[in-house]
Write a protein that holds these residues in place. Sequence first.
Motif, mmCIF file in Angstrom:
data_model
loop_
_atom_site.group_PDB
_atom_site.id
_atom_site.type_symbol
_atom_site.label_atom_id
_atom_site.label_comp_id
_atom_site.label_asym_id
_atom_site.label_seq_id
_atom_site.Cartn_x
_atom_site.Cartn_y
_atom_site.Cartn_z
ATOM 1 N N LEU A 107 0.710 -1.183 -0.054
ATOM 2 C CA LEU A 107 -0.058 0.031 -0.014
ATOM 3 C C LEU A 107 0.808 1.329 0.080
ATOM 4 O O LEU A 107 0.449 2.272 -0.703
ATOM 5 C CB LEU A 107 -0.960 0.167 1.141
ATOM 6 N N ARG A 108 2.182 1.337 0.634
ATOM 7 C CA ARG A 108 2.903 2.493 0.625
ATOM 8 C C ARG A 108 3.722 2.787 -0.607
ATOM 9 O O ARG A 108 3.487 3.834 -0.999
ATOM 10 C CB ARG A 108 3.986 2.099 1.935
ATOM 11 N N ARG A 109 3.814 1.439 -1.322
ATOM 12 C CA ARG A 109 4.455 1.584 -2.637
ATOM 13 C C ARG A 109 3.157 2.426 -3.824
ATOM 14 O O ARG A 109 3.740 3.277 -4.460
ATOM 15 C CB ARG A 109 4.924 0.271 -3.225
ATOM 16 N N MET A 110 2.135 1.937 -3.558
ATOM 17 C CA MET A 110 1.057 2.430 -4.358
ATOM 18 C C MET A 110 0.980 3.818 -4.182
ATOM 19 O O MET A 110 0.774 4.627 -5.250
ATOM 20 C CB MET A 110 -0.258 1.910 -3.843
ATOM 21 N N VAL A 111 1.082 4.532 -2.821
ATOM 22 C CA VAL A 111 1.179 5.924 -2.514
ATOM 23 C C VAL A 111 2.124 6.832 -3.223
ATOM 24 O O VAL A 111 2.171 7.671 -3.902
ATOM 25 C CB VAL A 111 0.852 6.155 -1.229
ATOM 26 N N GLN A 112 3.528 6.023 -2.911
ATOM 27 C CA GLN A 112 4.763 6.583 -3.452
ATOM 28 C C GLN A 112 4.506 6.508 -5.201
ATOM 29 O O GLN A 112 5.489 7.600 -5.540
ATOM 30 C CB GLN A 112 5.999 5.877 -3.052
ATOM 31 N N ALA A 113 4.017 5.903 -5.637
ATOM 32 C CA ALA A 113 3.768 6.113 -7.084
ATOM 33 C C ALA A 113 2.974 6.950 -7.802
ATOM 34 O O ALA A 113 3.310 7.573 -8.878
ATOM 35 C CB ALA A 113 3.320 4.596 -7.604
ATOM 36 N N HIS A 114 2.256 7.680 -6.885
ATOM 37 C CA HIS A 114 1.496 8.851 -7.273
ATOM 38 C C HIS A 114 1.990 10.057 -6.596
ATOM 39 O O HIS A 114 1.714 11.131 -7.163
ATOM 40 C CB HIS A 114 -0.248 8.517 -7.020
ATOM 41 N N ILE A 115 2.441 9.943 -5.385
ATOM 42 C CA ILE A 115 2.848 11.231 -4.725
ATOM 43 C C ILE A 115 4.182 11.233 -4.677
ATOM 44 O O ILE A 115 4.907 10.507 -4.033
ATOM 45 C CB ILE A 115 2.308 11.089 -3.361
ATOM 46 N N LYS A 116 4.850 12.424 -5.163
ATOM 47 C CA LYS A 116 6.499 12.427 -5.134
ATOM 48 C C LYS A 116 6.855 13.583 -4.017
ATOM 49 O O LYS A 116 7.930 13.284 -3.307
ATOM 50 C CB LYS A 116 6.673 13.153 -6.426
ATOM 51 N N ARG A 117 6.020 14.171 -3.402
ATOM 52 C CA ARG A 117 6.373 14.970 -2.150
ATOM 53 C C ARG A 117 5.309 15.389 -1.153
ATOM 54 O O ARG A 117 4.193 15.550 -1.682
ATOM 55 C CB ARG A 117 7.043 16.542 -2.742
ATOM 56 N N GLY A 118 5.452 15.446 0.073
ATOM 57 C CA GLY A 118 4.347 16.055 1.045
ATOM 58 C C GLY A 118 4.206 14.771 1.917
ATOM 59 O O GLY A 118 4.611 13.579 1.546
ATOM 60 N N ARG A 119 3.642 14.821 3.070
ATOM 61 C CA ARG A 119 3.332 13.946 4.148
ATOM 62 C C ARG A 119 1.818 13.525 3.824
ATOM 63 O O ARG A 119 0.881 14.330 3.834
ATOM 64 C CB ARG A 119 3.204 14.452 5.562
ATOM 65 N N VAL A 120 1.785 12.143 3.559
ATOM 66 C CA VAL A 120 0.497 11.439 3.404
ATOM 67 C C VAL A 120 0.100 10.645 4.437
ATOM 68 O O VAL A 120 0.927 9.443 4.733
ATOM 69 C CB VAL A 120 0.705 10.701 1.893
ATOM 70 N N ASP A 121 -1.081 10.753 4.978
ATOM 71 C CA ASP A 121 -1.487 9.981 6.061
ATOM 72 C C ASP A 121 -2.512 9.014 5.491
ATOM 73 O O ASP A 121 -3.525 9.540 5.028
ATOM 74 C CB ASP A 121 -2.038 10.686 7.395
ATOM 75 N N VAL A 122 -2.647 7.732 5.609
ATOM 76 C CA VAL A 122 -3.581 6.913 5.057
ATOM 77 C C VAL A 122 -3.957 6.106 6.259
ATOM 78 O O VAL A 122 -3.409 5.571 7.048
ATOM 79 C CB VAL A 122 -2.861 5.493 4.195
ATOM 80 N N ILE A 123 -5.401 6.114 6.414
ATOM 81 C CA ILE A 123 -6.023 5.838 7.530
ATOM 82 C C ILE A 123 -7.052 4.518 7.089
ATOM 83 O O ILE A 123 -8.064 5.020 6.207
ATOM 84 C CB ILE A 123 -6.838 6.681 8.232
ATOM 85 N N ILE A 124 -6.907 3.238 7.478
ATOM 86 C CA ILE A 124 -8.021 2.353 7.084
ATOM 87 C C ILE A 124 -8.646 1.695 8.182
ATOM 88 O O ILE A 124 -7.821 1.063 9.061
ATOM 89 C CB ILE A 124 -7.087 1.306 6.216
ATOM 90 N N ASN A 125 -9.954 1.795 8.117
ATOM 91 C CA ASN A 125 -10.544 1.204 9.489
ATOM 92 C C ASN A 125 -11.515 0.040 9.169
ATOM 93 O O ASN A 125 -12.042 0.108 7.763
ATOM 94 C CB ASN A 125 -11.405 2.256 10.194
ATOM 95 N N ARG A 126 -11.808 -0.850 9.842
ATOM 96 C CA ARG A 126 -12.707 -1.788 9.582
ATOM 97 C C ARG A 126 -14.044 -1.559 10.526
ATOM 98 O O ARG A 126 -13.775 -1.556 11.780
ATOM 99 C CB ARG A 126 -12.229 -3.169 9.862
ATOM 100 N N GLU A 127 -15.579 -1.627 10.067
ATOM 101 C CA GLU A 127 -16.590 -1.327 10.896
ATOM 102 C C GLU A 127 -17.340 -2.689 10.664
ATOM 103 O O GLU A 127 -17.653 -3.048 9.657
ATOM 104 C CB GLU A 127 -17.289 -0.153 10.652
ATOM 105 N N VAL A 128 -18.015 -3.140 11.786
ATOM 106 C CA VAL A 128 -19.207 -4.175 11.519
ATOM 107 C C VAL A 128 -20.572 -3.799 11.208
ATOM 108 O O VAL A 128 -20.677 -2.727 11.849
ATOM 109 C CB VAL A 128 -19.108 -4.937 12.995
#
Length: 296
Positions: free
Chosen positions: A49-70
């Motif tokens: 998932l980190r490599r996916m983000v880095q393929a699109h974003i070249k600069r900046g701090r990117v926070d990725v939050i993935i949650n699971r809800e019942v």
Amino acid sequence: MSFSMTGYGQSALQLGGHKITFEVKSVNNRYCEVVLRLPREWAVYEDKLRRMVQAHIKRGRVDVIINREVTDGAAGAHILDHRMVKSYLEAAEVLNRDYGFQGELSLQDILALPGAMESKEESAAADSSGELAGLLEQGLHLCLEALLEMRGREGSYLTAELTRRLDRLEELHAGISGFAPLVVEEQREKLRQRLSLLNDGSFPWDEHKFGMEIAIFADRCNIDEELTRLHSHFGQCRALLLGSEPAGRKLDFLIQEMNRETNTIGSKCSHLSVVNLTLDMKAELEKIREQAANLE
């Protein structure tokens, strides 16, 4: 097209009895920094998932939050993880025997331990890891599309603003270029008038020495090279703003160079009009620097 470093995107997908929510937000940063927050048992997918983000974003701090809800009505039954419970009991026995701790784990304590109980949906998701991996990539991709759209929209606004300020810099540059030839002429007249006032007939007028003095002054206050380099920097800035590559760092370097050339012009040429124009140019460059700091 230039992109801003600020953006936000979100999406949600369904997996069995769970709703998987994705949230991606980015802010300014000197480098590309990706921070992932997702359920502990999904840590195995973090690198991809980190490599996916880095393929699109070249600069900046990117926070990725993935949650699971019942989802409602889909809590499902839970099953006991025998291996996890056994490992907890063995660890408690070692603590009692080797370190002198006293006490026993109650049934309530064991059931409250992380990983002791697992829902059937979680167990099924673990068994179908290929399906889960595809879903995580799909959800993150949808998020990144929204994020990039917002970053592109913001980047367009920044590009328009920076282009407008570059136009203003070129106007100031043209003003300085217009005054530059007059500086030597005005100095010649001032020096000639001053010498005329001081000449009481006790010393002869030497036109040759006077001409040498003016030539030295003209060489010392010549700003043609600085004006030429500034004109070149303006063109490079415009090309970066219209290009497809990240422009933030290169723009920062060019702004430093333009500041340096402007300072040199102000120090070499003491003409009042030129000094005022260089001050206006420095003010515009500072505004450009603030805006360019938001570009990827």
